[in-house]
Design an enzyme around this catalytic site. Structure first.
Site, PDB file in Angstrom:
ATOM      1  N   ILE A 112       0.833  -1.205   0.000  1.00  0.00           N
ATOM      2  CA  ILE A 112       0.000   0.000   0.000  1.00  0.00           C
ATOM      3  C   ILE A 112       0.870   1.258   0.000  1.00  0.00           C
ATOM      4  O   ILE A 112       1.575   1.558   0.966  1.00  0.00           O
ATOM      5  CB  ILE A 112      -0.995  -0.006   1.198  1.00  0.00           C
ATOM      6  CG1 ILE A 112      -1.804  -1.324   1.176  1.00  0.00           C
ATOM      7  CG2 ILE A 112      -1.906   1.208   1.151  1.00  0.00           C
ATOM      8  CD1 ILE A 112      -2.468  -1.674  -0.157  1.00  0.00           C
TER       9      ILE A 112
ATOM     10  N   ARG B 271      29.770  12.471 -26.161  1.00  0.00           N
ATOM     11  CA  ARG B 271      30.784  11.446 -25.863  1.00  0.00           C
ATOM     12  C   ARG B 271      31.603  11.110 -27.121  1.00  0.00           C
ATOM     13  O   ARG B 271      31.039  10.681 -28.143  1.00  0.00           O
ATOM     14  CB  ARG B 271      30.069  10.187 -25.350  1.00  0.00           C
ATOM     15  CG  ARG B 271      30.941   8.975 -25.139  1.00  0.00           C
ATOM     16  CD  ARG B 271      31.860   9.136 -23.974  1.00  0.00           C
ATOM     17  NE  ARG B 271      32.495   7.873 -23.593  1.00  0.00           N
ATOM     18  CZ  ARG B 271      33.576   7.812 -22.849  1.00  0.00           C
ATOM     19  NH1 ARG B 271      34.160   8.924 -22.416  1.00  0.00           N
ATOM     20  NH2 ARG B 271      34.100   6.647 -22.516  1.00  0.00           N
TER      21      ARG B 271
ATOM     22  N   GLU C 154      -1.288  -1.324 -10.736  1.00  0.00           N
ATOM     23  CA  GLU C 154      -2.523  -0.916 -11.427  1.00  0.00           C
ATOM     24  C   GLU C 154      -2.802  -1.800 -12.647  1.00  0.00           C
ATOM     25  O   GLU C 154      -3.225  -1.327 -13.696  1.00  0.00           O
ATOM     26  CB  GLU C 154      -2.495   0.570 -11.779  1.00  0.00           C
ATOM     27  CG  GLU C 154      -2.566   1.423 -10.518  1.00  0.00           C
ATOM     28  CD  GLU C 154      -2.847   2.885 -10.767  1.00  0.00           C
ATOM     29  OE1 GLU C 154      -3.653   3.199 -11.648  1.00  0.00           O
ATOM     30  OE2 GLU C 154      -2.252   3.699 -10.051  1.00  0.00           O
TER      31      GLU C 154
ATOM     32  N   GLY D  68      26.963   3.715 -21.072  1.00  0.00           N
ATOM     33  CA  GLY D  68      28.044   2.811 -20.675  1.00  0.00           C
ATOM     34  C   GLY D  68      28.074   2.630 -19.165  1.00  0.00           C
ATOM     35  O   GLY D  68      27.018   2.631 -18.519  1.00  0.00           O
TER      36      GLY D  68
END
Ligand SMILES: Cc1cc2nc3c(=O)[nH]c(=O)nc-3n(C[C@H](O)[C@H](O)[C@H](O)COP(=O)(O)OP(=O)(O)OC[C@H]3O[C@@H](n4cnc5c(N)ncnc54)[C@H](O)[C@@H]3O)c2cc1C
Length: 388
Positions: A158, A267, A362, A338
């Site tokens: 809950i 990167r 749900e 990575g």
């Protein structure tokens, strides 16, 4: 936001909430999840956002019927910033949703203004150790004794368990077996015989508990909706909020995609940016298309619901697709990062944990698949004239 599903006020809402969240929601996760959650509920109340979590302008709501698109816009925006902020907003809605839909004027007057203000924390207590997907198997029982009901049993998983001021609890009242013998009650924290038996830790921490009720006296005035209509009360409440789980997943996915794009374009490796490789571009393309498909299904369901249409199948499609897609998008984002992607405290690492429960609660993905299949088969049989 320029899609035809939205009215002007939804666009303004998205823009204003995004700016508010940027300024007000603390970056990084606080250690004490209870106080973090309490603070977020209070902040959301003070910011006026919780008026969208309830229905009924007489009680401080933004509109009489819950504006599903507004709820989705809010969850998407909050989830982009913080899973806990999204959780705090969603639970105020889910926990009080049954009162909005089925409460007496006295019950609405007592709870909804405080939920809206963020001064009362709400919870929805349906699941039990042996009744999760199969909710109609629940065993918690409420026996009538004059002007009170005596509640015995337990509930688990809950959300807001331990910090909520009240819980909407579903219990067996014995009129008939299965789904037809369940009634809803509002149980206040501190009621004699009601205990938080266990606090539960999960991969994306938020207040969660197992509750026990031992000869717990509930005044008959706290019954919510008609006797034996509890299953209907629970399903109608979930129907409003299921589409918004898809919106939250969408918010997580969008954030992961933004992070992935930033990383892939900055990167450097093998003399170029990671985003310059076609393998990366294929990933980014899949992510972008999956996010747009999820958004279209989510806002179709929300828009249809706001037109007063039944959206059982559409909401199930949105929830299934958006949560499963978000998991894939976030996983791809982690891959693009990575090693940094699995470092504790990185945004994509947090999102990787945040998204997982949405495919379960749900109504797990398999439950949504069954709802969709049943809906389309019965629609086909009706149009084909082969319905029994
Ligand atoms: C973080 C979190 C918060 C939650 N908050 C709340 C809350 O506030 N209130 C509340 O009442 N409950 C809450 N729940 C409980 C949640 O609704 C249940 O976990 C969910 O309904 C699934 O029930 P279960 O965990 O008992 O799994 P089970 O019912 O045991 O199902 C296990 C798995 O079986 C599969 N499955 C289910 N049905 C079928 C089928 N027909 N065919 C094939 N496979 C199937 C699915 O993969 C499912 O995940 C929460 C759960 C989590 C994880």
């Amino acid at each position: 936001m320029d899609w035809p599903f939205f009215y002007a006020h939804h666009r303004v809402l998205a823009r204003d909430l995004d700016a508010w969240a940027e300024k007000n929601i603390p970056a990084g996760s606080e250690q004490d999840v209870d106080s973090a959650c309490r603070n977020l509920v209070r902040q959301l109340g003070e910011g006026g956002w919780l008026k969208y979590a309830i229905g009924g302008t007489a009680y401080g709501a933004a509109s009489d019927a819950i504006d599903t698109r507004a709820v989705c816009v809010i969850r998407e925006a909050l989830a982009r910033h913080s899973g806990l902020a999204d959780f705090a907003f969603a639970m105020q809605g889910l926990g009080s949703g049954a009162i909005t839909l089925f409460g007496t004027p006295a019950q609405k007057g007592q709870y909804l203004p405080r939920v809206r203000a963020g001064s009362f924390i709400a919870a929805f207590a349906l699941s039990e150790p042996d009744a999760g997907s199969d909710v109609a198997a629940l065993r918690c029982e409420a026996r009538r004794d004059g002007d009170t009901f005596v509640l015995n049993g337990e509930k688990t998983w809950i959300s807001n368990g331990g910090i909520a001021d009240f819980y909407v609890v579903f219990a067996r009242t014995g009129e008939e077996p299965g789904a037809r013998g369940i009634t809803a009650f509002i149980v206040e924290q501190g009621t004699r015989g009601f205990e938080i038996a266990e606090r539960i830790n999960v991969i994306a921490p938020h207040p969660l508990a197992r509750l026990t009720f031992s000869h717990c006296p509930i005044p008959a005035s706290q019954r919510l909706g008609d006797p034996a209509q509890g299953f209907k009360v629970a399903m109608a409440t979930l129907d409003v909020f299921r589409t918004s789980v898809a919106a939250a997943a969408l918010g997580f996915a969008r954030r992961a995609f933004e992070e992935a794009l930033r990383r892939a374009t900055s990167r450097k490796m093998f003399g170029q940016a990671l985003a310059d490789f076609q393998l990366t571009q294929a990933k980014l393309a899949e992510m972008a298309a999956g996010i747009d498909a999820s958004a279209l299904l989510t806002y179709r369901a929300a828009w249809l619901r706001d037109q007063g249409r039944r959206v059982t199948v559409e909401a199930a499609m949105a929830k299934m697709t958006a949560t499963e897609t978000a998991q894939q998008v976030i996983d791809a984002a982690v891959q693009i990062f990575g090693a940094l992607g699995v470092k504790c405290g990185e945004t994509v690492e947090r999102l990787y944990r945040e998204i997982r429960p949405l495919r379960i609660y749900e109504g797990a993905t398999e439950v949504q698949q069954l709802i969709i299949a049943r809906g389309i088969i019965s629609a086909f049989q009706e149009s084909d004239g082969t319905h029994d």
